[in-house]
Design an enzyme around this catalytic site. Structure first.
Site, mmCIF file in Angstrom:
data_model
loop_
_atom_site.group_PDB
_atom_site.id
_atom_site.type_symbol
_atom_site.label_atom_id
_atom_site.label_comp_id
_atom_site.label_asym_id
_atom_site.label_seq_id
_atom_site.Cartn_x
_atom_site.Cartn_y
_atom_site.Cartn_z
ATOM 1 N N GLU A 20 -11.403 -3.899 -2.679
ATOM 2 C CA GLU A 20 -10.414 -2.939 -3.173
ATOM 3 C C GLU A 20 -10.219 -3.167 -4.667
ATOM 4 O OE1 GLU A 20 -6.918 -3.545 -0.478
ATOM 5 O OE2 GLU A 20 -8.420 -4.661 0.610
ATOM 6 N N HIS B 159 0.805 -1.223 0.000
ATOM 7 C CA HIS B 159 0.000 0.000 0.000
ATOM 8 C C HIS B 159 0.841 1.279 0.000
ATOM 9 C CE1 HIS B 159 -3.395 -2.529 0.291
ATOM 10 N NE2 HIS B 159 -3.535 -2.600 1.596
ATOM 11 N N GLN C 13 -9.479 -6.841 -4.732
ATOM 12 C CA GLN C 13 -8.995 -7.590 -3.572
ATOM 13 C C GLN C 13 -10.172 -7.720 -2.616
ATOM 14 O OE1 GLN C 13 -5.754 -8.548 -3.408
ATOM 15 N NE2 GLN C 13 -5.499 -9.274 -1.304
ATOM 16 N N HIS D 281 -9.789 1.883 0.661
ATOM 17 C CA HIS D 281 -9.646 0.757 1.578
ATOM 18 C C HIS D 281 -10.711 0.786 2.698
ATOM 19 C CE1 HIS D 281 -7.544 -2.399 3.738
ATOM 20 N NE2 HIS D 281 -6.638 -2.466 2.779
HETATM 21 C C1 BGC Z 1 -4.349 -6.537 2.291
HETATM 22 C C2 BGC Z 1 -4.258 -7.271 3.599
HETATM 23 C C3 BGC Z 1 -3.828 -6.288 4.641
HETATM 24 C C4 BGC Z 1 -4.859 -5.167 4.692
HETATM 25 C C5 BGC Z 1 -4.525 -4.118 5.695
HETATM 26 C C6 BGC Z 1 -5.366 -5.464 2.435
HETATM 27 O O1 BGC Z 1 -5.457 -4.762 1.254
HETATM 28 O O2 BGC Z 1 -4.661 -7.403 1.236
HETATM 29 O O3 BGC Z 1 -3.348 -8.343 3.532
HETATM 30 O O4 BGC Z 1 -3.714 -6.891 5.899
HETATM 31 O O5 BGC Z 1 -4.943 -4.581 3.430
HETATM 32 O O6 BGC Z 1 -3.241 -3.746 5.637
#
Ligand code: BGC
Length: 413
Positions: free
Chosen positions: A307, A107, A279, A176
């Site tokens: 996501e 991220h 995601q 997110h």
């Molecule tokens: C990821 C996770 C992660 C979460 C928070 C998501 O986009 O795929 O693995 O724990 O974000 O960081």
């Protein structure tokens, strides 16, 4: 009619600036967004009895968003999701990114787009945030100008992302938000019914990097093409939760991506996107230690994220196989353009990439309550739907149908 109001949300430590909150309100939705990380801090929608609840996880105060927390509501970038070992090659040069998740970069790195103050501009039906990510930020090449807009239209919240790069760079922006359609603070999402329009998903290794395989969902826990009730489904397949990229069918048009229906409240969330993946994350790493809004705690599986994104680690492994393009080995640059494409319209010129800031509608959440109208029978609805575009069809379904998912599916028979 949408109203937009603006207020101070809090001050950053050490005089680093003031964070503002923008409240967008229509008849169906109310959304609060702050200029720290373009973060959605509240999203209020009515249930079938007309009672409004906030359906996203988050904090009451700015301090909550400044602590270590799992990206509640934020826009993540420059590249959402993981880049293996935080490294990639572009134009013959190796780039090393900030590592912040085991061996990987997640991220955007240590200080991603979620941890910066954006510049807001009020629009008639929403708010635009912009910022300039400097050349080299978190290890990424080139300066990147970024614009994110949130606009509200009835029950639709539309998020647009635009970016303009001074040189070729991977870009992958998403939101997110963690949803719980029973209302944030509800203990889990097991009674949510999930549909994701994907025939394939990406299996991952032990540090959640795709293995390179594009696996069919057929006969697996990942087959969410027809609605499944999450809790039962996880039990049936003995899985701990989802944290995977689902491969959406190849088209750059905005199209249906996912639907989540909560029968208890009648709330429906639908997601549309122009992106190639989504995601689906079921809050597997939430552990109940954060103190959330109105004293809520957030245990494992108490929220889910959808996501919309380019595929994880695309810069290292996926560009050559993204839809409808033939790549050869010298096309790394084009590859990076392709997976950036959903964020903006990109053009190549010689060895350099020019990214034109053309607005591309990119992700839309339709959140509605399930106030279905008596007197509209399914046959009428079906013939109505056939005349409409798929987008509108889903919207109609969520407003009128006793069971949006089944009507949606039957309309495709
Ligand atoms: C990821 C996770 C992660 C979460 C928070 C998501 O986009 O795929 O693995 O724990 O974000 O960081």
């Amino acid at each position: 009619m949408v109203s937009v109001t603006r207020a101070v949300f809090g001050d950053l430590p050490l005089g680093a600036g003031t964070v503002e909150k923008f409240q967008l309100q229509s008849d169906q939705l109310r959304v609060d967004i702050i200029s720290w990380g373009c973060t959605i801090t509240a999203l209020e929608v009515k249930d079938r009895q007309g009672r409004a609840s906030d359906v996203v996880l988050g904090f009451d105060e700015l301090e909550g968003y400044l602590q270590k927390q799992p990206y509640f509501g934020a826009v993540v970038g420059r590249v959402a999701n993981r880049i293996a070992k935080g490294t990639f090659m572009l134009d013959g040069k190796e780039y090393k990114l900030a590592i912040n998740n085991g061996p990987n970069s997640l991220h955007g790195g240590v200080k991603g787009f979620d941890k910066v103050l954006w510049t807001p501009r009020v629009l008639s039906n929403g708010v635009e945030f912009s910022r300039v990510s400097p050349d080299g930020e978190e290890g990424y090449p080139g300066e990147l100008k970024v614009w994110v807009t949130y606009t509200l239209d009835g029950g639709e919240l539309v998020v647009n992302y635009r970016a303009q790069a001074s040189q070729t760079t991977p870009v992958n922006l998403t939101n997110h938000s963690y949803f719980n359609l029973a209302g944030q603070g509800s203990p889990n999402i097991y009674d949510h019914e999930v549909t994701i329009e994907a025939d394939a998903f990406l299996p991952v290794n032990e540090v959640l990097i795709p293995t390179g395989e594009i696996a069919s969902v057929q006969g697996t826990a990942f087959d969410l093409r027809k609605p499944v009730e999450l809790g039962k489904h996880l039990q049936e397949f003995h899985v701990n939760g989802f944290d995977h990229n689902f491969c959406l069918k190849g088209s750059k048009e905005k199209r249906f991506c996912a639907r989540v229906y909560h029968a208890g409240s009648g709330r429906v969330l639908e997601v549309y996107t122009t992106q190639p993946g989504v995601q689906f994350y079921t809050g597997n790493f939430l552990d109940g230690t954060l103190k959330g809004k109105s004293g809520a705690v957030y245990p494992k599986h108490s929220g889910f994220c959808l996501e919309t994104q380019s595929w994880p680690d695309a810069v290292n492994q996926f560009p050559p196989i993204l839809p409808n393009k033939n790549f050869n080995s010298m096309k790394i640059k084009d590859c990076s353009l392709l997976y950036s494409k959903a964020n903006s319209t990109w053009h190549t010129e010689g060895a350099r990439a020019l990214c034109q800031p053309v607005q591309d509608e990119y992700q839309m959440w339709v959140l509605s309550c399930h106030g279905y109208k008596k007197g509209v029978d399914l046959h009428t609805l079906y013939s109505l739907s056939c005349k409409c575009k798929q987008n509108f069809l889903c919207l109609l379904n969520s407003f009128f149908a006793p069971n949006p998912s089944s009507v949606f599916l039957s309309s495709h028979n």
